[in-house]
Scaffold this active site. Structure first.
Site, mmCIF file in Angstrom:
data_model
loop_
_atom_site.group_PDB
_atom_site.id
_atom_site.type_symbol
_atom_site.label_atom_id
_atom_site.label_comp_id
_atom_site.label_asym_id
_atom_site.label_seq_id
_atom_site.Cartn_x
_atom_site.Cartn_y
_atom_site.Cartn_z
ATOM 1 N N THR A 121 -14.173 27.559 28.034
ATOM 2 C CA THR A 121 -12.815 27.333 27.520
ATOM 3 C C THR A 121 -12.471 25.845 27.529
ATOM 4 O OG1 THR A 121 -12.013 29.504 28.161
ATOM 5 C CG2 THR A 121 -10.361 27.754 28.016
ATOM 6 N N ASP A 150 -9.627 33.139 20.920
ATOM 7 C CA ASP A 150 -10.290 32.506 22.067
ATOM 8 C C ASP A 150 -10.770 31.127 21.618
ATOM 9 O OD1 ASP A 150 -12.062 31.639 24.013
ATOM 10 O OD2 ASP A 150 -12.903 33.626 24.370
ATOM 11 N N VAL A 151 -10.280 30.073 22.262
ATOM 12 C CA VAL A 151 -10.615 28.713 21.808
ATOM 13 C C VAL A 151 -12.100 28.380 21.994
ATOM 14 C CG1 VAL A 151 -8.302 27.734 22.088
ATOM 15 C CG2 VAL A 151 -9.922 27.645 24.017
ATOM 16 N N ASN A 161 -5.533 33.764 23.856
ATOM 17 C CA ASN A 161 -6.350 34.992 23.930
ATOM 18 C C ASN A 161 -5.837 35.952 25.008
ATOM 19 O OD1 ASN A 161 -7.131 33.816 26.309
ATOM 20 N ND2 ASN A 161 -9.333 34.067 25.986
ATOM 21 N N THR A 185 -4.975 34.885 30.782
ATOM 22 C CA THR A 185 -4.028 34.854 31.912
ATOM 23 C C THR A 185 -2.578 34.835 31.426
ATOM 24 O OG1 THR A 185 -4.279 32.447 31.960
ATOM 25 C CG2 THR A 185 -5.597 33.722 33.537
ATOM 26 N N GLY A 216 1.119 31.345 28.029
ATOM 27 C CA GLY A 216 1.019 31.201 29.481
ATOM 28 C C GLY A 216 2.340 30.773 30.086
ATOM 29 N N PHE A 217 2.281 30.480 31.375
ATOM 30 C CA PHE A 217 3.478 30.074 32.118
ATOM 31 C C PHE A 217 4.090 28.788 31.519
ATOM 32 C CE2 PHE A 217 4.097 27.138 35.933
ATOM 33 C CZ PHE A 217 5.483 27.273 35.953
ATOM 34 N N ALA A 232 -3.662 19.001 28.237
ATOM 35 C CA ALA A 232 -3.102 19.321 29.557
ATOM 36 C C ALA A 232 -4.230 19.233 30.571
ATOM 37 C CB ALA A 232 -2.489 20.719 29.540
ATOM 38 N N TYR A 266 -13.561 24.446 36.985
ATOM 39 C CA TYR A 266 -12.251 23.973 36.504
ATOM 40 C C TYR A 266 -12.195 22.447 36.549
ATOM 41 C CZ TYR A 266 -7.091 23.669 36.274
ATOM 42 O OH TYR A 266 -5.788 23.376 35.933
HETATM 43 P P1 NAD Z 1 -1.511 29.981 32.532
HETATM 44 O O1 NAD Z 1 -2.743 30.688 32.985
HETATM 45 O O2 NAD Z 1 -0.222 30.675 32.682
HETATM 46 O O3 NAD Z 1 -1.649 29.526 31.012
HETATM 47 C C1 NAD Z 1 -2.879 29.287 30.388
HETATM 48 C C2 NAD Z 1 -2.870 29.968 29.046
HETATM 49 O O4 NAD Z 1 -4.116 29.698 28.387
HETATM 50 C C3 NAD Z 1 -2.746 31.487 29.152
HETATM 51 O O5 NAD Z 1 -1.792 31.958 28.244
HETATM 52 C C4 NAD Z 1 -4.135 31.989 28.815
HETATM 53 O O6 NAD Z 1 -4.156 33.291 28.264
HETATM 54 C C5 NAD Z 1 -4.588 30.917 27.829
HETATM 55 N N1 NAD Z 1 -6.038 30.842 27.711
HETATM 56 C C6 NAD Z 1 -6.946 30.780 28.736
HETATM 57 N N2 NAD Z 1 -8.185 30.739 28.233
HETATM 58 C C7 NAD Z 1 -8.063 30.766 26.876
HETATM 59 C C8 NAD Z 1 -8.982 30.769 25.800
HETATM 60 N N3 NAD Z 1 -10.310 30.735 26.018
HETATM 61 N N4 NAD Z 1 -8.513 30.808 24.530
HETATM 62 C C9 NAD Z 1 -7.175 30.855 24.299
HETATM 63 N N5 NAD Z 1 -6.254 30.863 25.275
HETATM 64 C C10 NAD Z 1 -6.692 30.826 26.544
HETATM 65 O O7 NAD Z 1 -1.503 28.592 33.302
HETATM 66 P P2 NAD Z 1 -0.428 27.432 33.315
HETATM 67 O O8 NAD Z 1 -0.055 27.205 34.717
HETATM 68 O O9 NAD Z 1 0.650 27.693 32.311
HETATM 69 O O10 NAD Z 1 -1.312 26.198 32.865
HETATM 70 C C11 NAD Z 1 -1.281 25.696 31.536
HETATM 71 C C12 NAD Z 1 -2.186 24.487 31.447
HETATM 72 O O11 NAD Z 1 -1.724 23.471 32.336
HETATM 73 C C13 NAD Z 1 -3.642 24.765 31.829
HETATM 74 O O12 NAD Z 1 -4.491 24.063 30.965
HETATM 75 C C14 NAD Z 1 -3.751 24.215 33.224
HETATM 76 O O13 NAD Z 1 -5.057 23.784 33.501
HETATM 77 C C15 NAD Z 1 -2.767 23.062 33.180
HETATM 78 N N6 NAD Z 1 -2.261 22.750 34.533
HETATM 79 C C16 NAD Z 1 -1.385 23.604 35.152
HETATM 80 C C17 NAD Z 1 -0.945 23.318 36.438
HETATM 81 C C18 NAD Z 1 0.042 24.200 37.158
HETATM 82 O O14 NAD Z 1 0.363 23.901 38.325
HETATM 83 N N7 NAD Z 1 0.580 25.239 36.568
HETATM 84 C C19 NAD Z 1 -1.410 22.164 37.094
HETATM 85 C C20 NAD Z 1 -2.335 21.358 36.436
HETATM 86 C C21 NAD Z 1 -2.736 21.652 35.142
#
Ligand code: NAD
Ligand code: UDP
Length: 339
Positions: A109, A73-74, A49, A52, A27-28, A131, A162
């Site tokens: 998830t 997939d977790v 998985n 996103t 992810g990001f 996280a 969420y």
């Molecule tokens: P993102 O969507 O880019 O990354 C999430 C990753 O989790 C993705 O690669 C996605 O494919 C993977 N994923 C989702 N469901 C899954 C599953 N069932 N099994 C395996 N992998 C799975 O989002 P992000 O912004 O990089 O966020 C990362 C984490 O940080 C998340 O847990 C999010 O809740 C938390 N977070 C992010 C922010 C933000 O502003 N970016 C703020 C608060 C919390």
């Protein structure tokens, strides 16, 4: 204490051979974290998985023999991996559009996924970092938000999958600390932005940057008086690393975010100015339960980790806009030189 528990207070010091599992690593935020862990000399298992996340986010790491990707997939029990020293659990959709499009999957998830990864951590006696999110505070009645605030969440609304999923995940993490003596950490992440956000994920920074670069209307939800506090991804990742290597007594929850609070309409104007965009700023209906304010109290992070973000909003936005400009097909240019 279990003698096999590994002391990772040396994470950034002499011990460079730890193995970390990063769930959500494609992810990001996860992809930046994988990159930094590899730079520190660690081994990284990126488990994702690709719901996103995107393989392109970590493609540049594939040549590193200390890096591997596991598609999984977790919500299902993970493979019986061994030799893991630490787990970062970032697996979850994060944008309101992404989690709202699959609410039941989001609960699975966050609840089942976190449970499975905690079981994996227990089997490995690995340190576990969750996280979590500022969304656990819901539409906060206390401002700024300290970790001691229990929040104001609508448990039946469209964001609940969420918010409540993440709240239950925190519960599980602390239950494993109490029942399994697991070494745990909980980071409450506030709005984070930077390169590798998806252009279509619907979050405010990505939406405004893409709209501005394409000359489309910049869509402010409601009046735009609602506020958020935006943290650049490099600062956030540094905070996650510092939390992971902190002493066992530092479990959190601990806010990680930038305390500079910005109204959404000001963000729109700033991005329009930075891009020199002809886009119009338009007002569209506001989503249900959209929080009114958000600002982290980071006193605990400063005191217990010595962490404080230091990337200025304008600098972070300029780097992010340059990223979007590249992936949208434009050539890189110096953002910030708007006429
Ligand atoms: P993102 O969507 O880019 O990354 C999430 C990753 O989790 C993705 O690669 C996605 O494919 C993977 N994923 C989702 N469901 C899954 C599953 N069932 N099994 C395996 N992998 C799975 O989002 P992000 O912004 O990089 O966020 C990362 C984490 O940080 C998340 O847990 C999010 O809740 C938390 N977070 C992010 C922010 C933000 O502003 N970016 C703020 C608060 C919390
Ligand atoms: N927002 C907006 N226009 C958009 C996308 C989001 O005005 O095109 C608003 C949204 O309603 C919220 C803020 O920007 O008030 C932050 O939204 P985001 O989805 O980025 O994060 P979150 O609401 O999860 O903090």
């Amino acid at each position: 204490m279990d003698s096999t528990v590994i002391d990772m207070t040396t994470l950034a010091g002499t011990r460079l051979d730890c193995t970390f599992l990063v769930a959500g690593g494609a992810g990001f935020i996860g992809s930046h974290l994988c990159e930094r862990l590899l730079q520190h000399g660690h081994r990284v298992l990126c488990l994702d998985n690709f719901h996103t996340g995107r393989i392109e986010n970590v493609a540049h790491l594939s040549g590193n023999d200390r890096f591997s990707v596991i598609e999984h997939d977790v919500a299902a029990p993970p493979p019986a991996l061994r030799g893991i020293d630490g787990i970062f659990n970032l697996a979850s959709p994060a944008s309101p559009i992404a989690y709202g499009s699959d609410p039941v999957g989001t609960v699975r998830t966050n609840v089942l996924g976190t449970l499975h990864l905690l079981e994996l951590a227990t089997a490995n006696r690995a340190r576990f970092l969750q996280a979590s999110t500022s969304e656990v505070y819901g539409d906060p009645l206390v401002h700024p938000q300290p970790e001691t605030y229990w929040g104001n969440v609508n448990p039946t609304g469209p964001r609940a999958c969420y918010d409540e999923g993440k709240r239950c995940a925190e519960t599980l993490v602390f239950d494993f600390q109490r029942s399994q003596n697991l070494d745990i950490k909980v980071a409450r992440i506030f709005n984070t932005f930077g390169p590798r956000m998806r252009p279509d994920d619907g979050r405010v920074v990505s939406n405004f940057a893409v709209q501005a670069l394409q000359g489309a209307d910049i869509t402010i939800h409601g009046t735009g008086a609602q506020t958020r506090s935006f943290c650049y991804v490099d600062d956030l990742v540094e905070g996650l690393l510092m939390l992971m290597r902190s002493p066992r007594a530092v479990a959190g929850p601990i806010n990680l975010g930038n305390p500079l609070e910005t109204p959404v309409k000001d963000l729109a104007q700033l991005i329009a100015w930075l891009t020199g965009s002809p886009s119009r700023l338009v007002h569209v209906p506001r989503p249900q339960d959209d929080p009114e304010v958000r600002r982290p109290d980071i006193e605990r992070a400063e005191r217990e980790l010595g962490w404080r973000p230091d990337t200025h909003l304008v600098e972070g936005l300029a780097r992010t806009i340059n990223y979007f400009e590249q992936i949208l097909g434009g050539s890189e240019r110096k953002v910030g030189a708007a006429e």
